[in-house]
Enzyme design. Sequence first.
Site, PDB file in Angstrom:
ATOM      1  N   SER A  80      17.328  67.608  27.108  1.00 52.66           N
ATOM      2  CA  SER A  80      17.923  66.418  27.351  1.00 52.66           C
ATOM      3  C   SER A  80      17.033  65.649  25.926  1.00 52.66           C
ATOM      4  O   SER A  80      17.417  64.574  25.594  1.00 52.66           O
ATOM      5  CB  SER A  80      18.257  65.067  28.021  1.00 52.66           C
ATOM      6  OG  SER A  80      19.155  65.894  28.595  1.00 52.66           O
ATOM      7  N   LYS A  83      18.073  65.440  22.636  1.00 61.03           N
ATOM      8  CA  LYS A  83      19.265  63.896  22.208  1.00 61.03           C
ATOM      9  C   LYS A  83      18.484  63.338  21.027  1.00 61.03           C
ATOM     10  O   LYS A  83      19.173  63.345  19.994  1.00 61.03           O
ATOM     11  CB  LYS A  83      20.126  63.393  23.652  1.00 61.03           C
ATOM     12  CG  LYS A  83      20.769  64.460  24.240  1.00 61.03           C
ATOM     13  CD  LYS A  83      20.773  63.643  25.182  1.00 61.03           C
ATOM     14  CE  LYS A  83      21.502  64.302  25.997  1.00 61.03           C
ATOM     15  NZ  LYS A  83      21.770  63.504  28.272  1.00 61.03           N
ATOM     16  N   TYR A 205      26.974  71.667  21.580  1.00 60.63           N
ATOM     17  CA  TYR A 205      25.620  70.984  22.602  1.00 60.63           C
ATOM     18  C   TYR A 205      25.297  71.606  23.420  1.00 60.63           C
ATOM     19  O   TYR A 205      24.071  71.613  23.813  1.00 60.63           O
ATOM     20  CB  TYR A 205      26.554  70.079  23.337  1.00 60.63           C
ATOM     21  CG  TYR A 205      26.294  68.970  23.704  1.00 60.63           C
ATOM     22  CD1 TYR A 205      25.065  67.999  23.746  1.00 60.63           C
ATOM     23  CD2 TYR A 205      26.120  69.094  25.781  1.00 60.63           C
ATOM     24  CE1 TYR A 205      24.252  67.354  24.698  1.00 60.63           C
ATOM     25  CE2 TYR A 205      25.046  68.228  26.617  1.00 60.63           C
ATOM     26  CZ  TYR A 205      24.296  67.806  26.426  1.00 60.63           C
ATOM     27  OH  TYR A 205      23.897  66.947  26.902  1.00 60.63           O
ATOM     28  N   TYR A 257      17.646  57.483  30.345  1.00 63.29           N
ATOM     29  CA  TYR A 257      18.764  56.491  31.684  1.00 63.29           C
ATOM     30  C   TYR A 257      18.546  55.625  32.224  1.00 63.29           C
ATOM     31  O   TYR A 257      18.369  53.866  31.580  1.00 63.29           O
ATOM     32  CB  TYR A 257      18.843  57.591  32.244  1.00 63.29           C
ATOM     33  CG  TYR A 257      18.630  59.242  31.486  1.00 63.29           C
ATOM     34  CD1 TYR A 257      19.403  59.308  30.338  1.00 63.29           C
ATOM     35  CD2 TYR A 257      18.111  60.277  32.121  1.00 63.29           C
ATOM     36  CE1 TYR A 257      20.104  60.757  29.950  1.00 63.29           C
ATOM     37  CE2 TYR A 257      18.341  61.882  31.375  1.00 63.29           C
ATOM     38  CZ  TYR A 257      19.202  61.066  30.061  1.00 63.29           C
ATOM     39  OH  TYR A 257      19.249  62.697  29.635  1.00 63.29           O
ATOM     40  N   VAL A 275      16.003  67.327  31.852  1.00 64.55           N
ATOM     41  CA  VAL A 275      15.715  68.138  33.121  1.00 64.55           C
ATOM     42  C   VAL A 275      14.800  69.375  33.437  1.00 64.55           C
ATOM     43  O   VAL A 275      14.469  69.700  34.540  1.00 64.55           O
ATOM     44  CB  VAL A 275      17.215  68.246  34.059  1.00 64.55           C
ATOM     45  CG1 VAL A 275      18.643  67.684  33.950  1.00 64.55           C
ATOM     46  CG2 VAL A 275      18.292  69.587  32.928  1.00 64.55           C
TER      47      VAL A 275
END
Lengths: 300, 300, 300, 300
Positions: A80, A83, A205, A257, A275
């Site tokens: 992530s 992103k 992705y 998050y 992660v």
Amino acid sequence: LNKIDTIQRASQAGPTALAPVEDYLAELHARVAAISGGKPADYIPELGKVDPELFGIAIATVDGQIYAVGDAAVPFTIQSVSKPFMYRYALQNYGRLAVLEQVGVEPTGEAFNSIVLDEVANRPFNPMVNAGAIAVAEMMLGETQDERLANMLELFSDLAGRKLDIDQSVFNSELATGHRNRAIAYMMLNTSMISRDPNEVLDLYFRQCSVKVTCRDLAIMAATLANDGKNPLTGKPVFGAQYVRDMLTVMNSCGMYDYAGEWAYEVGMPAKSGVSGSIIAVIAGQIGICVYSPPIDKAR
Amino acid sequence: LNKIDTIQRASQAGPTALAPVEDYLAELHARVAAISGGKPADYIPELGKVDPELFGIAIATVDGQIYAVGDAAVPFTIQSVSKPFMYRYALQNYGRLAVLEQVGVEPTGEAFNSIVLDEVANRPFNPMVNAGAIAVAEMMLGETQDERLANMLELFSDLAGRKLDIDQSVFNSELATGHRNRAIAYMMLNTSMISRDPNEVLDLYFRQCSVKVTCRDLAIMAATLANDGKNPLTGKPVFGAQYVRDMLTVMNSCGMYDYAGEWAYEVGMPAKSGVSGSIIAVIAGQIGICVYSPPIDKAR
Amino acid sequence: LNKIDTIQRASQAGPTALAPVEDYLAELHARVAAISGGKPADYIPELGKVDPELFGIAIATVDGQIYAVGDAAVPFTIQSVSKPFMYRYALQNYGRLAVLEQVGVEPTGEAFNSIVLDEVANRPFNPMVNAGAIAVAEMMLGETQDERLANMLELFSDLAGRKLDIDQSVFNSELATGHRNRAIAYMMLNTSMISRDPNEVLDLYFRQCSVKVTCRDLAIMAATLANDGKNPLTGKPVFGAQYVRDMLTVMNSCGMYDYAGEWAYEVGMPAKSGVSGSIIAVIAGQIGICVYSPPIDKAR
Amino acid sequence: LNKIDTIQRASQAGPTALAPVEDYLAELHARVAAISGGKPADYIPELGKVDPELFGIAIATVDGQIYAVGDAAVPFTIQSVSKPFMYRYALQNYGRLAVLEQVGVEPTGEAFNSIVLDEVANRPFNPMVNAGAIAVAEMMLGETQDERLANMLELFSDLAGRKLDIDQSVFNSELATGHRNRAIAYMMLNTSMISRDPNEVLDLYFRQCSVKVTCRDLAIMAATLANDGKNPLTGKPVFGAQYVRDMLTVMNSCGMYDYAGEWAYEVGMPAKSGVSGSIIAVIAGQIGICVYSPPIDKAR
């Protein structure tokens, strides 16, 4: 978060105030290494195979100096942490308004893989949760899927200042187990939040998440953000200076998050976690930081 | 938001760059006054009686200068703009850890009067939504309800630099119609997020929302925050410098409710809105701003 | 519902009490035909092409008599009316306990295409909402997909007492637009509520929904249920008598989605509706009823 | 449920088939008494003080015979078993349409104390969950609160065939701890689902839940329902025959909360449970049953 959280707080006090930086980093690394807790993510089976003792810190300055300690050269998948860079790419190529129509900038208070979509605005809440990141992945330019994949890899290679590759076994593992992301993509297709074939969008992705980087690479990539989009190592302007503020704002409010609010409160730097155990943080105009330690907590 | 949104964007470009400030403000006021849209809140019936044409802007600097234009001396009730000050008060008197146990700092992506509670952490998500503000209201010091009410009024009076009062008819209107807040308070009592009689806590909360201020007052109150807690007009240290950052962080991530992310993205100043039509914003170390215009949009 | 709702209420008073039945049906048809409102479903584009004026009623008794009026011989796709039969098939072949482990029997208060899953029990709430019906579709026996498709068609042919086929254009339309069902299937795969490839399961599910029937066919199929599983026309025991009660119970509590409670209250017969505009109802030991009228309301 | 669940299943096979009934009941009681599991509710502290070994069964026939075994004469508070009777009372006094406007008849798939309200229809989902029961409690006739309380007690006394009273200590305990119900009531007041002062409505509701009954009483009350509203013991027509079907339908679909679907599937009798450990069930035209055993499971 664990080690990373502590280290970020420690680093607030500040490397810039200390010389020599190497001594400071070594001392910090030794102190934080003693912290245990959390465990490596294993919902993508391939990720669960990592050595949980790995621990690296790297800092890159906007004038191109790099300080690293511990396992800063061990490759892992970016996950992530990719992103915000993809979001920044979309902003550059589509403009703020067009991107805002597809993906919002509101924190959700929900976990990274939440299926909650903003069905009033008909767009994912923000580009840092999976739904938003999938919508952003659809914006990669290219006539064909091959072109889009090549453009994506080139983007991350330019950011790191060296040629990066996909970790095929992690990619295969994501492809084999990414059912929740597939559900999210089909829901978005159903409400026209995305318009291309979900399998194609997810192929990009999942590959984007499987780009192999090191702690040192991510520090340079973060420093590129700190440096208004110009890679401090290669001097290449990967992004124009424009939109850097937009991107950092979204990292600030949504990058961590459902821990984003507490992160802003406790640490205060725009940041993004992944992660595989890395976190990048940016001090605009000064440095990019990456901390890598595979054991993670539930906030990811 | 409407006018306010535009004005905040305009003010980014900036008053500090312009002299004389008065000319700039007058020009800005004239330009923005032409914008229409939105309407005054009327879910508290007393609020619906306001003149929708009212429009004032005030700026207070940390060295005590005040610039005002339009209806900057018209009194209105402070409403949710009171929330960050009450939160700051709680931080000062209980410490960061104790307050975090009662109220989180996570944005929710939900509207101001959402009944969503973080039942995992057993606390409201943040002090800017009603649930969190009610939990914070319970922290006002005082042996008796009278003492707590007196302390609350003294707090706001110190912040404004003049003696403030309650608007009794708005207070009565809130008391008569605040059923949703009562539901929220009983749910929190049920899960021990608050521990005192909800009616007593809400009595203080409704009075806190009914404190009468002007646009000029709020600019001074915001400047007190910009000035590390010392009132720039009276010189009185209302808050210690400590915790100012915490408070601004929470204003930044949660102050504008479910528009907070977009506000940070578009405007970028820690801010707080209230249903009576005012917004305050803070530029740390420099100025406090208040814009007052009763018509509001759904983001409140 | 509209016409159908009214007709069911009317039919409570009862055909059995009236002779000759044909006269009663003709009169009822004429009376109800005057009701307008609702419109044909068009979220599956192919369904939107139907003539909204079509209107048929058919009743089949357990001793094999059939009474029909209006457009009772016009073919349409069975859609969700297929669900109870598939559920009954699963009960027969897997037993009550095994099926209960995969699909619950609780009404949800949610719409037919809800994505709400019972993640505590790790199964869809009931076999009448899409999620549950997809899980049930996975239970069709057969070594290969071709065998499963053949078995499914044979089941419905046996129930109708004549060979039925798939409507290819509706099937293609469902396949092209069924993104929400795909999202549901991937979410269930993600939590192991289903275990086979969602595309294969959905292929069968979409075909099952696309089986071409007439109002007369469905009355016979409903009468087969009323007749303890034995087709009153052909005499073939399609289902054993066992489990008929289970199936009718679930039709009763869940067959009409989020209108199920009101349906039980107003009409009181176990029933199932489908988006193509048909409703079947069962009076155990007596008759099966089908009403067909394409315009539907939001309860479907 | 535990014992109760088992006993209901056993009783399906059937007391009517067996003579003498007393022997059957004694044997059944002995067999089921061996089952353990569950524990008495203690969220209302007063309820937690009960002897968990208490266990009684009573059956009343529509012709006035009563069969009882075990602790069938021990008093306990009626709790939620009061709900269908209050609903039946409302139907009688306001008519079906007026009641449907205030309270729906849809099962929710949610627990008994859910705060989910049907804000589209602006009414609670059904009269068996607390929200709906509170709305129904508001419909008790009477000019003053005293009159309403007297009417409520008279209703339950007529149903039991003897004068019933409130258990003051349980009532006080409910009053002191019923914060969640207070939250529900204020939310309903906020959206005009109820219109009177919530404290007054809840005063009646908590008293209604605190009416002291025995297992024998509840069997007679259930038999009154089975007997079209006429008390089989006293012969008094407590309810007209009308609306009995409505009431049983709602007990059937909603009486056992989020276990209602499975109950209908496994047991099949209209029933209602209460947290003090009793369940009533009705076989229309034949008998009313009550089973009392304080330990309960999470489905309540």
